[in-house]
Scaffold this motif. Structure first.
Motif, PDB file in Angstrom:
ATOM      1  N   MET A   1      36.474  44.027  42.946  1.00 21.68           N
ATOM      2  CA  MET A   1      37.139  44.321  44.214  1.00 21.68           C
ATOM      3  C   MET A   1      36.397  43.714  45.404  1.00 21.68           C
ATOM      4  O   MET A   1      37.003  43.344  46.407  1.00 21.68           O
ATOM      5  N   ARG A   2      35.079  43.606  45.290  1.00 27.86           N
ATOM      6  CA  ARG A   2      34.290  43.047  46.385  1.00 27.86           C
ATOM      7  C   ARG A   2      34.668  41.591  46.673  1.00 27.86           C
ATOM      8  O   ARG A   2      34.405  41.082  47.766  1.00 27.86           O
ATOM      9  N   ASN A   3      35.309  40.936  45.713  1.00 27.28           N
ATOM     10  CA  ASN A   3      35.691  39.534  45.870  1.00 27.28           C
ATOM     11  C   ASN A   3      37.154  39.352  46.255  1.00 27.28           C
ATOM     12  O   ASN A   3      37.646  38.225  46.263  1.00 27.28           O
ATOM     13  N   THR A   4      37.848  40.449  46.556  1.00 22.68           N
ATOM     14  CA  THR A   4      39.258  40.336  46.897  1.00 22.68           C
ATOM     15  C   THR A   4      39.461  40.095  48.392  1.00 22.68           C
ATOM     16  O   THR A   4      38.631  40.470  49.224  1.00 22.68           O
ATOM     17  N   THR A   5      40.599  39.502  48.707  1.00 24.38           N
ATOM     18  CA  THR A   5      40.976  39.293  50.107  1.00 24.38           C
ATOM     19  C   THR A   5      41.182  40.629  50.809  1.00 24.38           C
ATOM     20  O   THR A   5      40.818  40.789  51.979  1.00 24.38           O
TER      21      THR A   5
END
Length: 259
Positions: free
Chosen positions: A235-239
Motif C-alpha cells: 500500500m505504501r507504493n500506491t497512488t
C-alpha cells in the motif's frame, strides 16, 4: 534505557507510558522498536502480573507518525517498521500479565490497535477512537484486523476499517470496543484501581486462562500480522497512499482513484 516510552515496575504492577507528548505520542520507528523491546522484557518477568499502558500529555496516541513517514531526510524503512510492529503486537497479545489500556484524548490508527491488543480497555467518555488507516490509503496494522474481529466480529470490523470514522468513548462502549467508560480525566485513576483489584483476585488462575485462550489463537494472529505486513508495504507504493499523505499534510480532502 528507553527514549520514547517509560516503563516502571511497582510491586506486581508495571506501567508503560507512551512518552512523546509533543507529538501526541505518535509512534515513530524508535517507539515501535522500544515498545516491542519492552513487551519482550515483560514477557520474561513473571514477578509482574498486571501491565497498565497509558499516554503522556493530552492523548493516548495519535497512531503512526505521519510526519516521520514523509521526512525526506530520514524516511522510515517500512520493512523494518513492520518487523517492529509485528513483534510488538504478537508479544503484547501473548504477555503473561493482565494488560489494561487507559485511554484519554485519542487512540487512533496504530495507537488504537495497541489498545485493542490489551485485555481490558478503560476509556474516557469524550475520548476519540479511530481505525483510520483508510484515510491515507493504508490497511490497519499492529494486529488491528485480528483485534477488531475478536471484539466485534468480521462484518463490523470491515465496516469500521473501511469507514475510518472517529467514534467517542460512549459509542465505543456500546459497540463492545471498550470495557469500562469513565468521566474525562479519570482513565488513569480507574485503570490503576482496576489493576489493584486484580491483584486481590486469584490472578494466577486468570493469567492461566488468558494463556489458554490466547495460545489457541497464536497461529491466526501470526498469519494476520504477516498479511498486514505484506499489504502495508504494498500500500505504501500506491497512488492513493501518496495522495492521502499529501492531503493530510495540505489539510484537504483526498481525491482517491483506486490505484
Amino acid at each position: 534505557m528507553y527514549q520514547t516510552i517509560e516503563l516502571k515496575k511497582d510491586d506486581r504492577i508495571a506501567t508503560l507510558t507512551l512518552n512523546r507528548p509533543n507529538s501526541m505520542n505518535a509512534m515513530d520507528d524508535v517507539m515501535m522498536k522500544e515498545l516491542a523491546d519492552a513487551f519482550e522484557e515483560l514477557n520474561g518477568d513473571r514477578a509482574i502480573q498486571v501491565l497498565l499502558i497509558k499516554g503522556a500529555g493530552r492523548t493516548f496516541s495519535a497512531g503512526g507518525d505521519i510526519k516521520k513517514m514523509i521526512d525526506p531526510e530520514s524516511p522510515m524503512d517500512m520493512g523494518a517498521v513492520m518487523q517492529h510492529i509485528t513483534r510488538l503486537a504478537k508479544t503484547l497479545y501473548l504477555l503473561p500479565q493482565i494488560t489494561i489500556a487507559a485511554i484519554h484524548g485519542s487512540a487512533a490508527g496504530l495507537g488504537f490497535s495497541l489498545a485493542l491488543g490489551c485485555d481490558v480497555l478503560v476509556a474516557e467518555e469524550d475520548s476519540k477512537l479511530a481505525m483510520n488507516f483508510i484515510g491515507i490509503g493504508l490497511v490497519p496494522d499492529g494486529g488491528g484486523h485480528f483485534f477488531l474481529k475478536e471484539r466485534i466480529g468480521t462484518t463490523n470490523a470491515k465496516k469500521m476499517i473501511w469507514g475510518g470514522e472517529v467514534i467517542d468513548g460512549k459509542t465505543a462502549k456500546a459497540a463492545g470496543l471498550v470495557d469500562e467508560l469513565v468521566p474525562s480525566g479519570h482513565s488513569e485513576e480507574a485503570a490503576t484501581q482496576l489493576a489493584h483489584g486484580l491483584l486481590r483476585s486469584p490472578i494466577t488462575a486468570m493469567i492461566a486462562s488468558k494463556r489458554i485462550l490466547h495460545e489457541s489463537k497464536r497461529t491466526e494472529l501470526e498469519h494476520v500480522l504477516q498479511l498486514e505486513s505484506e499489504s502495508q508495504v504494498a500500500m505504501r507504493n500506491t497512488t492513493d497512499h501518496l495522495e492521502g499523505i499529501r492531503a493530510f499534510v495540505e489539510k484537504r480532502h483526498p481525491q482517491f482513484t483506486g490505484n
